[in-house]
Write an enzyme that holds these catalytic residues in place. Structure first.
Site, PDB file in Angstrom:
ATOM      1  N   HIS A 122       7.961   8.373  -2.072  1.00 46.72           N
ATOM      2  CA  HIS A 122       8.191   6.996  -1.658  1.00 46.72           C
ATOM      3  C   HIS A 122       9.566   6.924  -1.003  1.00 46.72           C
ATOM      4  O   HIS A 122      10.461   7.717  -1.299  1.00 46.72           O
ATOM      5  CB  HIS A 122       8.142   6.104  -2.913  1.00 46.72           C
ATOM      6  CG  HIS A 122       8.213   4.635  -2.658  1.00 46.72           C
ATOM      7  ND1 HIS A 122       9.395   3.980  -2.362  1.00 46.72           N
ATOM      8  CD2 HIS A 122       7.248   3.676  -2.675  1.00 46.72           C
ATOM      9  CE1 HIS A 122       9.157   2.681  -2.215  1.00 46.72           C
ATOM     10  NE2 HIS A 122       7.865   2.472  -2.390  1.00 46.72           N
ATOM     11  N   ASP A 199      10.414  10.945 -10.234  1.00 44.15           N
ATOM     12  CA  ASP A 199      10.148   9.535  -9.965  1.00 44.15           C
ATOM     13  C   ASP A 199       8.935   9.109 -10.791  1.00 44.15           C
ATOM     14  O   ASP A 199       7.810   9.519 -10.529  1.00 44.15           O
ATOM     15  CB  ASP A 199       9.884   9.346  -8.464  1.00 44.15           C
ATOM     16  CG  ASP A 199       9.584   7.896  -8.089  1.00 44.15           C
ATOM     17  OD1 ASP A 199       9.421   7.057  -8.985  1.00 44.15           O
ATOM     18  OD2 ASP A 199       9.494   7.613  -6.879  1.00 44.15           O
ATOM     19  N   GLN A 202       4.964   5.530 -10.650  1.00 43.35           N
ATOM     20  CA  GLN A 202       3.514   5.499 -10.845  1.00 43.35           C
ATOM     21  C   GLN A 202       3.101   6.280 -12.092  1.00 43.35           C
ATOM     22  O   GLN A 202       2.242   5.838 -12.849  1.00 43.35           O
ATOM     23  CB  GLN A 202       2.801   6.072  -9.613  1.00 43.35           C
ATOM     24  CG  GLN A 202       2.995   5.285  -8.330  1.00 43.35           C
ATOM     25  CD  GLN A 202       2.339   3.918  -8.367  1.00 43.35           C
ATOM     26  OE1 GLN A 202       1.389   3.675  -9.116  1.00 43.35           O
ATOM     27  NE2 GLN A 202       2.848   3.015  -7.545  1.00 43.35           N
ATOM     28  N   LYS A 225       5.773  -2.677 -12.240  1.00 45.97           N
ATOM     29  CA  LYS A 225       4.548  -1.875 -12.176  1.00 45.97           C
ATOM     30  C   LYS A 225       3.963  -1.641 -13.567  1.00 45.97           C
ATOM     31  O   LYS A 225       2.800  -1.269 -13.702  1.00 45.97           O
ATOM     32  CB  LYS A 225       4.819  -0.540 -11.478  1.00 45.97           C
ATOM     33  CG  LYS A 225       5.237  -0.669 -10.018  1.00 45.97           C
ATOM     34  CD  LYS A 225       5.427   0.681  -9.388  1.00 45.97           C
ATOM     35  CE  LYS A 225       6.122   0.596  -8.037  1.00 45.97           C
ATOM     36  NZ  LYS A 225       5.355  -0.144  -7.023  1.00 45.97           N
ATOM     37  N   CYS A 363       5.470   2.531   2.234  1.00 45.24           N
ATOM     38  CA  CYS A 363       6.817   3.106   2.036  1.00 45.24           C
ATOM     39  C   CYS A 363       6.741   4.624   1.906  1.00 45.24           C
ATOM     40  O   CYS A 363       7.392   5.225   1.057  1.00 45.24           O
ATOM     41  CB  CYS A 363       7.499   2.500   0.814  1.00 45.24           C
ATOM     42  SG  CYS A 363       7.927   0.763   1.012  1.00 45.24           S
TER      43      CYS A 363
END
Length: 405
Positions: A122, A199, A202, A225, A363
């Site tokens: 991202h 990261d 998600q 999220k 993104c």
């Protein structure tokens, strides 16, 4: 038993209509909806409990401080971090990664040093490293994924060299749903004295996370999220890396003593949390994480895997639909294109049927370029989605095909 209907009943927005159709919300990859327990917590915090934290001795300030600081232990438990002081509050993953760029990388790296990232990333895990490239001469080293969206962990390991100082890799692609073997990558990085950032924007949403098992140095998450409020988030930082970091924002709470000629800083994690924080947002995130852990992240993962299998079969059967990313064991995130129709047009028609998807580059422009597309539609499924939602999407896509063929 995972009762998806009972889960759905806790999300008020899922009972509404859009354009005269029942809402089919398939944009949780961008931002998830909020259960009533989170909405109630936010309302209560503003209407009955609000005050600034850390600075007052009166009842409301103490109450707000206790609730706010209590979230640190909740995040610690959610990520299985060793200690609550390993958790730094942020406004989300973007701030978390920028924090590492400015507080850890900028003081320690020099021109010619390499930061290793994948094409799956991202922009939030790309642009901060471009800042260092522009301002310091840092080299960004890219690893491509296969055309099915899969990323070979060994390819990442093979790219590690003597000048590699940081490996920054997503745990799950927000475009293709690809799951990355971050544990293997982090173990290889640690054995070479290379720092690792995973990261978790998600990955943390779709199954249990154990940062000690992953072995990473940095792991950011985003509250909105995770069914919590926007403007909330946190980052796990290994204590060895915390000791190497300098504060990059100055203000209240992050200081110990301020004099005319000197300043001394507070201990971590407060050292990296300047100013009045997102008090209510953080409290709401804590309620969301508690609620998720009560549902069970393993249960959520099992439910979403079932949805992913069903959706994959349904979408692959549409021979006029091009699904971007079909890696094995992918998550329930599906990006697709249709010949003769721009992604924005598809999204608009789907919306008329009450189906909310995202359209654009998500993104992730380097990944779009690698896949040879300019934009896709993305349907991202979550803990409250059903097979009926998949069927509604497929039916709406068939309408799109009839319109644009």
């Amino acid at each position: 038993m995972y009762d998806v209907n009972a889960i759905r009943a806790q999300f008020p927005i899922l009972s509404r209509e859009v354009n005269g159709k029942p809402l089919t919300y398939l944009d949780s990859g961008a931002s998830a909806q909020k259960p009533q327990v989170v909405i109630d917590a936010i309302t209560r915090a503003y209407s009955e409990e609000y005050s600034n934290v850390h600075r007052g001795l009166h009842f409301l300030s103490n109450l707000a401080t206790d609730k706010y600081e209590g979230v640190r232990d909740i995040v610690k438990t959610f990520l299985n971090a060793p200690h609550e002081d390993d958790i730094i509050f942020t406004s989300g993953t973007t701030e978390g990664i920028n924090l590492i760029a400015y507080s850890w990388a900028m003081p320690r790296l020099q021109a010619g040093d390499e930061i290793l990232i994948s094409v799956l990333e991202h922009h939030a895990n790309i642009v901060p490293w471009h800042f260092l490239r522009e301002r310091m001469g840092i080299v960004i080293k890219w690893i491509d994924c296969a055309m099915d969206g899969s990323l070979d962990a060994q390819a990442v390991i093979d790219a590690m060299g003597p000048k590699t100082k940081l490996v920054a890799i997503t745990q799950m692609s927000n475009v293709t749903g690809t799951r990355v073997d971050v544990k293997t990558i982090c173990a290889a990085a640690r054995s070479r004295g290379i720092a690792s950032l995973v990261d978790g924007s998600q990955g943390s949403v779709h199954g249990p996370v154990d940062v000690q098992d992953i072995g990473c140095d940095f792991y950011p998450i985003t509250g909105h999220k995770l069914y919590g409020p926007s403007g909330s988030g946190a980052i796990y930082v290994h204590p060895d890396r915390q000791a190497e970091m300098q504060p990059f924002m100055g203000g209240g709470d992050m200081i110990d003593v301020v004099a005319r000629d000197t300043v001394t800083y507070n201990k971590p994690p407060m050292k990296f949390e300047a100013g009045t924080p997102g008090i209510v947002q953080t409290i709401g995130m804590g309620v969301a994480l508690d609620w998720l852990m009560n549902v069970g992240m393993d249960n959520i993962a099992e439910h979403e895997a079932d949805i992913a299998t069903y959706a994959s079969a349904k979408l692959q059967s549409l021979n006029w639909l091009q699904v971007q990313g079909t890696a094995p064991d992918k998550g329930a995130i599906f990006s697709f294109t249709m010949a003769g129709a721009h992604a924005h047009d598809l999204s608009t028609v789907l919306d008329k049927r009450g189906v909310a998807v995202r359209a654009g580059s998500h993104c992730a422009m380097p990944l779009m370029e690698h896949l040879g597309v300019t934009a896709t539609c993305r349907a991202s499924f979550a803990m409250y989605n059903t097979k009926e939602d998949v069927d509604t999407l497929v039916s709406a896509l068939e309408l799109c095909h009839d319109l644009f063929a």
